[in-house]
Design a protein around this motif. Structure first.
Motif, PDB file in Angstrom:
ATOM      1  N   THR A   5      16.453  28.644  39.572  1.00  0.00           N
ATOM      2  CA  THR A   5      15.887  29.743  39.039  1.00  0.00           C
ATOM      3  C   THR A   5      14.525  30.481  39.717  1.00  0.00           C
ATOM      4  OG1 THR A   5      16.851  29.914  36.894  1.00  0.00           O
ATOM      5  CG2 THR A   5      15.935  32.019  37.460  1.00  0.00           C
ATOM      6  N   GLN A 415      23.145  39.995  34.941  1.00  0.00           N
ATOM      7  CA  GLN A 415      22.198  40.043  34.080  1.00  0.00           C
ATOM      8  C   GLN A 415      22.620  39.124  32.824  1.00  0.00           C
ATOM      9  OE1 GLN A 415      19.553  41.773  35.078  1.00  0.00           O
ATOM     10  NE2 GLN A 415      17.596  40.283  34.339  1.00  0.00           N
ATOM     11  N   LYS A 417      24.200  37.002  32.175  1.00  0.00           N
ATOM     12  CA  LYS A 417      24.684  35.754  32.807  1.00  0.00           C
ATOM     13  C   LYS A 417      23.586  34.746  33.158  1.00  0.00           C
ATOM     14  CE  LYS A 417      27.529  31.997  34.002  1.00  0.00           C
ATOM     15  NZ  LYS A 417      27.775  31.675  33.040  1.00  0.00           N
ATOM     16  N   MET A 418      22.216  35.937  33.594  1.00  0.00           N
ATOM     17  CA  MET A 418      21.293  34.905  34.315  1.00  0.00           C
ATOM     18  C   MET A 418      20.613  35.037  32.616  1.00  0.00           C
ATOM     19  SD  MET A 418      20.231  37.077  37.334  1.00  0.00           S
ATOM     20  CE  MET A 418      18.257  36.646  37.881  1.00  0.00           C
ATOM     21  N   SER A 421      21.659  31.925  30.594  1.00  0.00           N
ATOM     22  CA  SER A 421      21.262  30.449  31.375  1.00  0.00           C
ATOM     23  C   SER A 421      19.594  30.126  31.258  1.00  0.00           C
ATOM     24  CB  SER A 421      21.720  30.461  32.682  1.00  0.00           C
ATOM     25  OG  SER A 421      21.457  30.319  33.140  1.00  0.00           O
ATOM     26  N   SER A 422      19.106  31.211  31.458  1.00  0.00           N
ATOM     27  CA  SER A 422      17.655  31.257  31.189  1.00  0.00           C
ATOM     28  C   SER A 422      17.396  30.562  29.446  1.00  0.00           C
ATOM     29  CB  SER A 422      16.698  32.761  31.631  1.00  0.00           C
ATOM     30  OG  SER A 422      15.597  32.586  31.153  1.00  0.00           O
ATOM     31  N   GLY A 466      21.704  30.696  36.619  1.00  0.00           N
ATOM     32  CA  GLY A 466      20.286  30.952  36.376  1.00  0.00           C
ATOM     33  C   GLY A 466      20.778  31.422  38.416  1.00  0.00           C
ATOM     34  N   CYS A 467      20.975  30.550  38.880  1.00  0.00           N
ATOM     35  CA  CYS A 467      20.701  30.578  40.138  1.00  0.00           C
ATOM     36  C   CYS A 467      21.932  31.487  41.221  1.00  0.00           C
ATOM     37  CB  CYS A 467      20.264  29.747  41.018  1.00  0.00           C
ATOM     38  SG  CYS A 467      19.601  29.865  43.162  1.00  0.00           S
ATOM     39  N   PRO A 469      23.888  33.783  39.876  1.00  0.00           N
ATOM     40  CA  PRO A 469      23.825  35.423  39.798  1.00  0.00           C
ATOM     41  C   PRO A 469      22.726  35.971  40.635  1.00  0.00           C
ATOM     42  CG  PRO A 469      24.512  34.056  37.249  1.00  0.00           C
ATOM     43  CD  PRO A 469      23.773  33.570  38.712  1.00  0.00           C
ATOM     44  N   MET A 470      21.831  35.216  40.811  1.00  0.00           N
ATOM     45  CA  MET A 470      20.727  35.891  41.723  1.00  0.00           C
ATOM     46  C   MET A 470      20.575  35.994  42.847  1.00  0.00           C
ATOM     47  SD  MET A 470      16.674  35.054  41.127  1.00  0.00           S
ATOM     48  CE  MET A 470      16.373  34.460  39.634  1.00  0.00           C
TER      49      MET A 470
END
Length: 649
Positions: A5, A415, A417-418, A421-422, A466-467, A469-470
């Protein structure tokens, strides 16, 4: 926040930097083209000197006299003239129509419509000045005197539209020649210049809106001027109109569209010289928020057509008042010069997307809204929504706020999903730290990666969750990076302390210029950097410290990024800084809302622990199905381990 991320965020920052400077040539490119640019500059200078020499040595015809001082006439009663420039040459020039004054200071004629004030000069019959009645320069806007002082695109002496052609073997240019006024009405003026028993006729008529019709006609010049050799030499030096001249110059250039619809342009930063590779449809002299576009009814032919844009040297009188020098030599493609005619439409107006698009001539392509998917996002998502709010009559700052809220709601699943994941990576962090401590040596890196992959697989987490979706959000992030500085709707629209959202907001002008920063403090930029720093701090607990020597400390990199933004955005559009500020602030708020009301970290932790327990019980008898990516990654790691063992043998 896991390492992947963090890498994603770093990638976003890097791309922002690239987008900031993507139009600037690298040192290597400058050096590679230095010789070419010098040659082109020398060529342009020679051409200018040639025109100056032609003006100085133009034929000065006087009536020839006999030894008694009497004027000599031919058999038809016409005066016989001699060229004074050649002095000893007594070649007779029969019945040449000679203007009363060859060089003219120019009488000014003005036409006016509801949007334009256009001045014409009899010197060259040129458009000498254009004012836009609805707009004003930043200097006049800042006076806040309650009235609109029309904005000058250029003034007398800044623009020239002259013809260049060969007649009787000599180059002829109309830029300094005297034209007489044939007729004038409210919206139309006709000029004529006599030459070699023929004439050149210019007709200008205001069509309404931002349009000026322009017609060139060559009468009775057949046999004297070669077909397909008449060039229109269009020169312009646009006046400064915005607050920060250096930023205005970065987006100012010559754009031109070929007959097959392909857009091309000169460099927006460096001096540039290009030769047409195909016939052209129209040419635009573009600056940040206004343009002059010349559209030919029959296009411009490729032969001899070329475009030059040059910068002012520091210390010149125009360095602080003008943007750039534009020059185009355009082949009019007149097949027959007997009563040859070429018609054009001139656009003098704002770089407003809706105005430009209404012409259906692809004029809107000159707007730098990004390329590919970024442009599509701006044209079909960001622009319509923002325009809808602006058409409601609300403040531009509130329109940006509402636009940001809508974009955040659209990206809410991403957001979510991130954050999940975080949260998973945060829960796994102690176990990840244990694995790092278990394999401190560099040669154990493959074992460490295998254990981490097993941990991710057993717990149902993914380092890429996390990466990805970013990366999905990145097109929107970069699209608005182009949208707000380019949209005309923000020009001279104030919000809170920012008097003009299209330019920087300043809460302190300290006068001294600081390299890479400027001479002022932008509050929206500070707020943007502050919220980014806060977001970084809130997620710093998820970052894993690097154990391997030589690897960068991701925490340090992420904490450096907000401070770098202060320098990148201090001179940018305050509307852009404001958007990033409230966007990051909303992300923080959403993060707390999701955490408090939608995602219970204790339940998620228990669920992940249960998944690990079940995975351990199943063991090899019922292995969890792996993704093809994970399988390929593990196979590659095993192969590397085997290769390492073979090398030791």
């Amino acid at each position: 926040m896991d390492r992947n991320t963090v890498i994603g965020l770093t990638l976003i920052g890097a791309l922002l930097v690239v987008f900031t400077y993507m139009s600037q040539p690298s040192e290597k490119e400058v050096q590679a083209k230095q010789k070419e640019q010098k040659e082109l500059a020398l060529q342009a200078k020679k051409e200018a000197d040639s025109l100056d020499k032609e003006a100085k040595n133009k034929p000065r015809l006087v009536a020839k006299k006999d030894k008694d001082g009497n004027q000599i006439k031919d058999e038809k009663g016409g005066l016989v003239y001699v060229n004074q420039v050649t002095k000893g040459d007594t070649t007779i020039v029969p019945r040449v129509k000679v203007p009363t004054t060859v060089i003219s200071k120019g009488e000014i004629v003005r036409l006016e419509s509801e949007k334009l004030i256009v001045d014409f000069s009899t010197k060259g019959g040129v458009v000498s000045a254009v004012q836009l009645k609805e707009f004003e320069s930043y200097m006049n806007f800042a006076k806040n005197d309650g009235k609109i002082t029309p904005l000058y695109l250029f003034k007398d002496g800044d623009q020239k539209n002259q013809l260049i052609f060969n007649i009787a073997g000599n180059k002829y240019a109309t830029g300094n020649k005297e034209f007489e006024i044939v007729s004038k009405s409210k919206h139309k003026v006709v000029f004529r210049h006599d030459v070699a028993e023929g004439s050149i006729i210019y007709t200008y008529n205001l069509k309404g809106g931002y349009d000026l019709g322009y017609t060139i006609q060559l009468k009775d010049l057949n046999g004297k001027v070669l077909p397909n050799s008449v060039m229109l030499d269009w020169q312009m030096e646009m006046l400064r109109s915005e607050r920060l001249l250096s930023e205005q110059r970065k987006v100012s250039t010559i754009c031109y569209e070929s007959a097959d619809g392909k857009l091309d342009w000169n460099s927006e930063v460096a001096e540039s010289y290009k030769t047409a590779e195909t016939d052209m449809k129209w040419v635009a002299y573009k600056q940040s928020y206004f343009s002059s576009i010349l559209n030919a009814d029959n296009g411009f032919k490729v032969k001899g057509t070329k475009f030059t844009s040059t910068n002012y040297k520091e210390g010149s009188k125009e360095f602080f008042t003008h943007i750039r020098k534009y020059r185009s030599k355009l082949n009019l493609g007149m097949q027959s010069v007997k009563d040859g005619k070429a018609s054009f439409s001139w656009y003098f107006g704002p770089n407003d997307y809706h105005v430009l698009a209404s012409y259906n001539q692809d004029y809107d392509d000159i707007l730098n809204l990004g390329w590919g998917v970024f442009r599509w996002i701006n044209l079909y998502a960001v622009q319509p929504v923002f325009t809808f709010f602006m058409n409601l009559g609300i403040n531009a700052g509130l329109a940006i706020l509402l636009l940001t809220i809508i974009l955040k709601l659209v990206l809410m699943p991403v957001q979510w999903k991130m954050f999940v994941s975080s949260a998973k990576m945060k829960i796994l962090k102690p176990q990840i730290d244990d694995i790092n401590a278990k394999y401190p040596k560099k040669e154990d890196a493959m074992k460490k990666q295998m254990d981490m992959m097993a941990l991710y697989r057993a717990s149902g987490a993914s380092p890429l969750a996390g990466c990805v979706p970013m990366l999905f959000q990145m097109p929107i992030l970069l699209a608005v990076f182009r949208f707000f500085p380019a949209t005309f709707d923000l020009r001279q629209r104030g919000f809170l302390w920012a008097e003009d959202l299209s330019s920087f907001d300043s809460i302190w002008d300290f006068g001294t210029y600081i390299p890479l920063y400027g001479n002022h403090v932008s509050l929206f930029t500070l707020l943007m950097a502050g919220t980014t720093l806060l977001y970084t701090h809130l997620n710093s607990s998820n970052m894993t410290q690097q154990q391997q020597p030589g690897m960068p400390n991701m925490k340090i990199i992420m904490y450096m990024f907000p401070f770098m933004m202060i320098f990148f955005f201090n001179n940018y559009s305050s509307g852009l800084s404001y958007y990033y500020f409230i966007s990051t602030l909303m992300t923080i708020i959403l993060m707390f809302v999701i955490k408090k009301f939608f995602v219970n970290e204790e339940k998620l932790k228990a669920k992940m622990a249960e998944a690990q327990t079940n995975s351990a019980k199943k063991g090899a008898t019922a292995p969890k199905k792996k993704s093809s990516f994970m399988q390929r990654l593990e196979d590659a790691q095993r192969q590397q381990q085997e290769n390492a063992k073979n090398k030791k043998k």
